[in-house]
Scaffold this motif. Structure first.
Motif, PDB file in Angstrom:
ATOM      1  N   GLU A 185       0.883  -1.280  -0.112  1.00 43.57           N
ATOM      2  CA  GLU A 185       0.016   0.121  -0.143  1.00 43.57           C
ATOM      3  C   GLU A 185       0.795   1.464   0.006  1.00 43.57           C
ATOM      4  OE1 GLU A 185      -3.148   0.117  -0.270  1.00 43.57           O
ATOM      5  OE2 GLU A 185      -3.302  -2.221  -0.476  1.00 43.57           O
ATOM      6  N   PRO A 186       0.387   2.424  -0.450  1.00 50.04           N
ATOM      7  CA  PRO A 186       1.250   3.467  -0.661  1.00 50.04           C
ATOM      8  C   PRO A 186       1.575   4.277   0.845  1.00 50.04           C
ATOM      9  CG  PRO A 186      -0.932   4.197  -1.686  1.00 50.04           C
ATOM     10  CD  PRO A 186      -0.968   2.495  -1.226  1.00 50.04           C
ATOM     11  N   VAL A 187       0.690   4.000   1.765  1.00 56.48           N
ATOM     12  CA  VAL A 187       0.471   4.838   3.079  1.00 56.48           C
ATOM     13  C   VAL A 187       0.527   3.834   4.105  1.00 56.48           C
ATOM     14  CG1 VAL A 187       0.002   6.740   4.428  1.00 56.48           C
ATOM     15  CG2 VAL A 187      -0.030   6.807   1.961  1.00 56.48           C
ATOM     16  N   ALA A 188       1.253   3.776   5.185  1.00 59.44           N
ATOM     17  CA  ALA A 188       1.104   3.039   6.377  1.00 59.44           C
ATOM     18  C   ALA A 188       1.058   3.897   7.712  1.00 59.44           C
ATOM     19  CB  ALA A 188       2.161   2.082   6.575  1.00 59.44           C
ATOM     20  N   TRP A 189       0.097   3.706   8.645  1.00 60.82           N
ATOM     21  CA  TRP A 189       0.043   4.323   9.646  1.00 60.82           C
ATOM     22  C   TRP A 189       0.335   3.445  11.016  1.00 60.82           C
ATOM     23  CZ3 TRP A 189      -1.641   9.638   9.501  1.00 60.82           C
ATOM     24  CH2 TRP A 189      -2.010   9.987   8.392  1.00 60.82           C
ATOM     25  N   LEU A 190       0.766   4.131  12.012  1.00 63.98           N
ATOM     26  CA  LEU A 190       0.932   3.730  13.294  1.00 63.98           C
ATOM     27  C   LEU A 190       0.606   4.764  14.338  1.00 63.98           C
ATOM     28  CD1 LEU A 190       4.721   2.425  13.248  1.00 63.98           C
ATOM     29  CD2 LEU A 190       2.409   1.143  13.024  1.00 63.98           C
ATOM     30  N   ARG A 191      -0.739   4.447  15.186  1.00 66.67           N
ATOM     31  CA  ARG A 191      -1.145   5.431  16.108  1.00 66.67           C
ATOM     32  C   ARG A 191      -0.986   4.622  17.726  1.00 66.67           C
ATOM     33  NH1 ARG A 191      -6.164   4.894  18.411  1.00 66.67           N
ATOM     34  NH2 ARG A 191      -7.058   6.802  19.301  1.00 66.67           N
ATOM     35  N   GLY A 192      -0.527   5.587  18.617  1.00 64.87           N
ATOM     36  CA  GLY A 192      -0.426   5.134  20.021  1.00 64.87           C
ATOM     37  C   GLY A 192      -0.814   6.002  20.752  1.00 64.87           C
ATOM     38  N   VAL A 193      -1.596   5.705  21.925  1.00 65.90           N
ATOM     39  CA  VAL A 193      -1.920   6.702  23.102  1.00 65.90           C
ATOM     40  C   VAL A 193      -1.379   6.342  24.192  1.00 65.90           C
ATOM     41  CG1 VAL A 193      -4.290   7.274  24.272  1.00 65.90           C
ATOM     42  CG2 VAL A 193      -4.386   6.897  21.920  1.00 65.90           C
ATOM     43  N   ILE A 243       9.341   7.460   3.484  1.00 68.71           N
ATOM     44  CA  ILE A 243       9.893   8.448   4.377  1.00 68.71           C
ATOM     45  C   ILE A 243       8.729   8.288   5.532  1.00 68.71           C
ATOM     46  CG2 ILE A 243      11.103   9.786   3.029  1.00 68.71           C
ATOM     47  CD1 ILE A 243       8.599  11.666   3.121  1.00 68.71           C
ATOM     48  N   ARG A 244       9.082   8.521   6.653  1.00 69.27           N
ATOM     49  CA  ARG A 244       8.406   8.570   7.732  1.00 69.27           C
ATOM     50  C   ARG A 244       8.418  10.096   8.443  1.00 69.27           C
ATOM     51  NH1 ARG A 244      11.921   5.443  12.716  1.00 69.27           N
ATOM     52  NH2 ARG A 244      13.904   6.484  12.114  1.00 69.27           N
ATOM     53  N   GLN A 245       6.998  10.300   8.836  1.00 66.49           N
ATOM     54  CA  GLN A 245       6.848  11.753   9.569  1.00 66.49           C
ATOM     55  C   GLN A 245       5.830  11.417  10.849  1.00 66.49           C
ATOM     56  OE1 GLN A 245       4.748  13.478   6.162  1.00 66.49           O
ATOM     57  NE2 GLN A 245       6.402  14.925   5.918  1.00 66.49           N
ATOM     58  N   TYR A 246       6.214  12.017  11.969  1.00 64.91           N
ATOM     59  CA  TYR A 246       5.493  11.897  13.280  1.00 64.91           C
ATOM     60  C   TYR A 246       4.828  13.106  13.580  1.00 64.91           C
ATOM     61  CZ  TYR A 246       8.627   8.060  13.810  1.00 64.91           C
ATOM     62  OH  TYR A 246       9.331   7.021  13.553  1.00 64.91           O
ATOM     63  N   ALA A 247       3.510  12.930  14.468  1.00 69.39           N
ATOM     64  CA  ALA A 247       3.084  13.911  14.972  1.00 69.39           C
ATOM     65  C   ALA A 247       2.407  13.543  16.594  1.00 69.39           C
ATOM     66  CB  ALA A 247       1.725  14.147  14.281  1.00 69.39           C
ATOM     67  N   VAL A 248       2.430  14.694  17.332  1.00 68.08           N
ATOM     68  CA  VAL A 248       1.973  14.498  18.691  1.00 68.08           C
ATOM     69  C   VAL A 248       0.682  15.399  18.995  1.00 68.08           C
ATOM     70  CG1 VAL A 248       2.806  14.768  21.206  1.00 68.08           C
ATOM     71  CG2 VAL A 248       4.487  14.009  19.287  1.00 68.08           C
ATOM     72  N   VAL A 249      -0.240  14.844  19.274  1.00 69.99           N
ATOM     73  CA  VAL A 249      -1.510  15.410  19.364  1.00 69.99           C
ATOM     74  C   VAL A 249      -1.817  15.407  20.991  1.00 69.99           C
ATOM     75  CG1 VAL A 249      -3.846  15.847  18.617  1.00 69.99           C
ATOM     76  CG2 VAL A 249      -1.979  14.925  17.159  1.00 69.99           C
ATOM     77  N   ASP A 250      -2.496  16.362  21.533  1.00 67.46           N
ATOM     78  CA  ASP A 250      -3.358  16.460  22.835  1.00 67.46           C
ATOM     79  C   ASP A 250      -4.364  15.816  22.759  1.00 67.46           C
ATOM     80  OD1 ASP A 250      -3.320  17.044  25.735  1.00 67.46           O
ATOM     81  OD2 ASP A 250      -3.593  19.286  25.247  1.00 67.46           O
ATOM     82  N   GLY A 251      -4.667  14.941  23.802  1.00 61.79           N
ATOM     83  CA  GLY A 251      -6.014  14.147  23.929  1.00 61.79           C
ATOM     84  C   GLY A 251      -5.824  12.839  23.172  1.00 61.79           C
ATOM     85  N   GLU A 252      -6.928  12.068  23.132  1.00 61.73           N
ATOM     86  CA  GLU A 252      -7.079  10.824  22.517  1.00 61.73           C
ATOM     87  C   GLU A 252      -7.710  11.241  21.061  1.00 61.73           C
ATOM     88  OE1 GLU A 252      -8.556   6.241  22.963  1.00 61.73           O
ATOM     89  OE2 GLU A 252      -8.712   7.901  24.599  1.00 61.73           O
ATOM     90  N   VAL A 253      -6.961  10.973  20.056  1.00 61.97           N
ATOM     91  CA  VAL A 253      -7.558  11.533  18.716  1.00 61.97           C
ATOM     92  C   VAL A 253      -7.516  10.153  17.838  1.00 61.97           C
ATOM     93  CG1 VAL A 253      -7.396  12.888  16.664  1.00 61.97           C
ATOM     94  CG2 VAL A 253      -6.638  13.783  18.996  1.00 61.97           C
TER      95      VAL A 253
END
Length: 931
Positions: A59-67, A105-115
């Motif tokens: 797939e062209p994009v992969a995601w990882l998400r953690g709370v 390439i990989r990029q990261y983001a930090v978000v306040d709260g559970e999104v």
């Protein structure tokens, strides 16, 4: 996780203290941990990386998400929450991996709260780079040291216990160090290093300027030296050199005058000697002519008397033979008659055979006499006879028009006492042929090949140089050019009187008798006198030998001829007897002949004796005359050789006299010209003696000028006078920079004092950090029932001591005694317990008493009892663990787990792997509610 490896979309809870991930090999346990590592920007396990997992999904994009939790710290402070300025109790971490420019390439983001992840949220996210994201996580508590621990390989949970004392202490400082103290210290250290760097730079500038000042001084000095050299050379050229040239010209003039006088005296002496030798030559020539005339006269008398002597002797022998025949006939007459005719015929045949053999001998002897007479005539004429093969070769060369000489024709022995030694050395070379023209070599070689001439044909000839004193060459006189190799050989052989004298002589030598020593050893190489071939003495000796041979041969021929005549008479007598005449008849018929022979025999004998005496007297006189002739010729030859040498010397001396007279005249004129020049220049002639004592000669002055010119030309000189001003200016700049450097040095010293104070504060904090860590691991050891001892390192205000400091930790399992970190005494389970204690101890502090840890297969090498011990320890701590274990493990591995995640292998033919199943342990409160 979306599009991560072979999972299309997976969501798993991790809200338990101990989470166990179980599944068969290859079902994705490590894949799940690598997803967590990638979310936390850590490196994946083994040789894997995040690109491997996203490529598998196609797939062209992969995601990882953690709370994650973002609790408020006790006491607040400048950063009350780990993710401050985010203050929500929950924080969501995002990682997006997509293909861009042919690479992932990989990029990261930090978000306040559970999104939640969706198209709207993706547009609202502020994407961060990897390094910026790592700084945020490090500020939140994920230090680099903890990141290294979290990235341990599968089955390597005991790696922490393999640290040495120093690496372990460095790890503790990184985790527990007080940032403010560290920053203050680093700032102070940085300021100190910067100040020292600036001071070092100033010092280098000062050193460089000092070098340039010194260089400028050197340039100024070279300029002054150059001026001094130019002035000195000018003085020598203008004043010293003309004076020395005049003095040298005077000395040369005086020397040539003395040389001219000496050569003139030498010429007068040699001319006097030449006049004396000329008079001696005239006397010797007259003496030689008289001796030759006397020898010729005696030879004529000898030849005139030799005929009558031979005739008288022959007649006496004939009379004796007739009387002997008479006696034989008388004897036959007295015998009985009737002699056997056959026997008489046989006697006649025998006598004829003897006569024929004797006549053949006489013929051979006469031929030899003729040959000897020819040799004697040639030798008396001054030439040397040669062998037939030599005559054949020389005749062929003459026929081909090739002029040549024999070596024997060139060599004359001056000192006859060494004749035998010379003949011995030159015996192998007597038949050498020397070509007069080197261009005839090819034709001569072809003739030598055709005639098989076994001796050297030499085309190369050189003038004979002066002989080495004491050598064989010194006593030889060459009448022309000779082979250079032969001359060198003769020059290398020294003459010695005896073998005893040769013991003190190095190199080759020879005695007068012909005993020769060379590099191979010593031996006698002398030859017979009759074989001598070089010089007048050899000719005389051969003439004497031939004369003796002729005398003996003539006597032999006379004897053989008398015997032959007698045999003829016997044959005639016996033939008459055989024809019928008896002895009585012969006696009667020849009585008158016999009587006349008997009457004449005494007179004939007396006459033969008288003539023989006269012949002997003439022969002795002839021999003495020949000796006198030979001796006179030898003296004449020596005198002629001496005359030749004197003529040569006189000619050379006259040439020298003429050249020296001309040079003397020229030098007198040169001296006058130089004196006029000195007088014109105003030279004080009283200073000439001092200049001569100082310089010696014009040559020395010229050498000094040349030497100084070479120095001026090739030396590194300064020719610009401005270097003197530049030297003064640069010296002023140096003094100003030196004062500035001293001021900055005082500032650096002050910075060093501040650095020492900061270091003291840093060392105190380090000791506090080590005490806190020691309490943490001891507390953890109590929870696990393990005694832990910590030896605090020696810390001092010194870089070397701090660089060598290390933290020594020992453990006591089951009261069996203390053991170190990696001393080989601990079991696999004990190694795991050590690593876990050290690991959890790093994460325990007042603001974060627990921590977050995931470990890949910690029970891989443990037995059942150790699994239980490790599980009990994990439950006793307050940290959160993610543990992987294979299905083949003992069921005890699941005892401490509150949440179990089960992974499955992708089925063949399906694109995506099955989702992860969950099993949560029922708590005690839920169990009572069910009851």
């Amino acid at each position: 996780m979306r599009n991560w490896d072979f999972w299309r979309s997976i969501e798993v809870p991790l809200d338990a203290q101990i989470v166990t991930i179980v599944g068969p090999n290859g079902s994705g346990k490590t894949t799940l941990l690598d997803a967590l590592r990638t979310l936390l920007s850590l490196r994946c396990s083994g040789r894997r990386d995040y690109k491997r997992y996203v490529r598998n999904s196609t797939e062209p994009v992969a995601w990882l998400r953690g709370v994650v939790d973002n609790p408020r710290r006790k006491g607040g402070g400048l950063f009350p929450n780990p993710f401050f300025p985010l203050t929500n109790e929950k924080v969501t971490l995002f990682c997006r991996i997509k293909k861009q420019g042919g690479d992932w390439i990989r990029q990261y983001a930090v978000v306040d709260g559970e999104v939640e992840l969706g198209p709207a949220s993706e547009d609202q996210l502020k994407w961060l780079g990897v390094n910026e994201y790592k700084l945020i996580l490090e500020q939140a508590g994920l230090t680099r040291a903890i990141a290294e621990v979290l990235a341990l390989e599968q089955g390597d949970t005991d790696k922490l216990c393999e640290y040495g004392p120093k690496p372990l202490l460095d790890l503790v400082f990184q985790v527990f160090g007080d940032k403010q103290v560290l920053d203050n210290y680093q700032q102070a250290k940085s300021e100190q290093r910067e100040a020292e760097r600036e001071l070092g730079e100033l010092t280098r500038q000062l050193d460089g300027l000092a070098a340039r000042v010194e260089q400028m001084r050197s340039r100024a000095q070279r300029y002054q030296d150059w001026r001094s050299l130019e002035t000195e050379v000018e003085r020598i050229e203008r004043h010293v050199l003309p004076a020395l040239r005049y003095l040298d010209a005077c000395d040369s003039r005086d020397g040539y005058v003395n040389q001219y006088k000496g050569v003139r005296r030498e010429l007068d002496a040699r001319q006097t000697e030449l006049e004396s030798i000329d008079a001696e030559l005239r006397q010797l020539q007259a003496r030689a002519d008289a001796a030759k005339a006397n020898e010729t006269h005696l030879d004529q008398q000898y030849k005139a008397l030799f005929g009558p002597f031979q005739q008288a002797g022959s007649e006496a022998k004939s009379a004796e033979k007739l009387l002997e025949q008479r006696n034989k006939l008388k004897a036959l007459a007295e015998r009985e008659s009737g002699t056997d005719a056959v026997e008489l015929a046989e006697q006649i045949a025998l006598l004829r055979s003897q006569q024929t053999e004797l006549q053949a001998r006489i013929k051979t002897a006469k031929q030899e006499r003729e040959h000897l007479a020819e040799q004697q005539s040639a030798l008396q004429g001054g030439s040397q006879p040669s062998e037939p093969f030599v005559r054949q070769m020389r005749a062929a060369l003459d026929e081909a028009g090739i002029p040549h000489q024999m070596l024997t024709e060139l060599v004359e022995v001056v000192d006859t006492d060494w004749q035998a030694a010379v003949e011995a050395l030159l015996a192998p070379y007597r038949h050498i042929i020397l070509l007069n023209r080197e261009s005839d070599r090819q034709a001569a070689f072809q003739i030598g090949q055709r005639l098989r001439y076994r001796h050297f044909i030499v085309p190369e000839r050189e003038p004979v140089p002066s002989a080495t004193p004491g050598s064989i060459l010194e006593i030889l006189d060459f009448k022309g050019d000779a082979p250079a190799w032969l001359v060198r050989q003769l020059a290398n052989v020294q003459r010695i009187k005896s073998v005893e004298a040769g013991a003190r002589q190095a190199g080759d030598w020879i005695t007068p008798e012909g005993y020769h020593k060379e590099r191979r050893g010593a031996r006698h190489i002398g030859i017979e006198t009759r074989d001598h071939a070089f010089g007048e003495a050899a000719r005389r000796s051969r003439v004497e030998a031939i004369s003796r041979q002729l005398r003996d041969l003539n006597q032999q021929i006379l004897d053989w001829e008398g015997t032959s005549l007698e045999l003829g008479r016997q044959i005639a007598s016996q033939q008459m007897q055989l024809a019928g005449m008896d002895a009585i008849q012969q006696l009667a018929a020849r009585q008158d002949e016999f009587d006349a022979a008997e009457k004449m025999l005494p007179e004939l004998r007396v006459e033969a004796q008288r003539l023989g005496g006269e012949i002997a007297t003439l022969q002795a006189a002839k021999d003495e005359a020949r000796k006198e002739t030979d001796a006179t010729k030898e003296l004449l030859h020596r005198a002629q050789h001496e005359q030749t040498q004197l003529l040569k010397q006189v000619k050379e001396l006259m040439t020298q006299v003429e050249s020296r007279q001309a040079e003397q005249t020229r030098q007198i004129a040169e001296v006058e010209r130089l004196r006029d020049e000195l007088e014109t220049s105003g030279m004080d002639f009283s200073t000439l003696a001092g200049l001569r004592e100082e310089w010696g000669s014009e040559k020395n002055a010229l050498h000094e000028i040349h030497r100084q010119r070479e120095r001026i030309e090739h030396g590194d000189w300064e020719r610009d006078a401005s270097v003197l001003e530049l030297r003064e200016k640069m010296q002023q700049d140096f003094n100003g920079l030196e004062r500035e450097t001293q001021n900055r040095g005082r500032e650096v010293e002050r910075a060093r004092e501040l650095t020492d104070e900061a270091r003291s504060a840093y060392i105190n904090k380090l000791r506090a950090t080590i005490r806190a860590y020691a309490l943490n691991i001891k507390r953890l050891g109590e929870l696990a029932g393990i005694a832990v001892e910590v030896d605090p390192p020696h810390l001092d205000n010194d870089d070397g001591v701090l660089g060598q400091a290390g933290l020594v930790v020992r453990f006591d399992f089951d009261q069996k005694g203390m053991m170190g970190l990696n001393d080989g005494e601990a079991s696999g389970g004990q190694q795991v317990m050590k690593s876990l204690i050290l690991l959890i101890g790093l994460m325990m502090d007042e603001t974060n008493p627990s921590g977050f840890v995931f470990i890949d297969e910690p029970f891989a090498h443990l037995d059942v009892l150790n699994i239980d011990k490790v599980g009990a320890f994990l439950k006793a701590t307050q940290a959160q663990y993610l543990i992987t274990t294979p299905l083949t493990h003992n069921v005890n591995a699941f005892a401490p787990s509150e949440l179990t995640l089960c992974t499955y292998k992708k089925r063949p033919g399906e694109r995506w792997a099955p989702v992860i199943s969950q099993a949560r342990r029922r708590t005690a409160a839920l169990a009572r509610a069910d009851q």
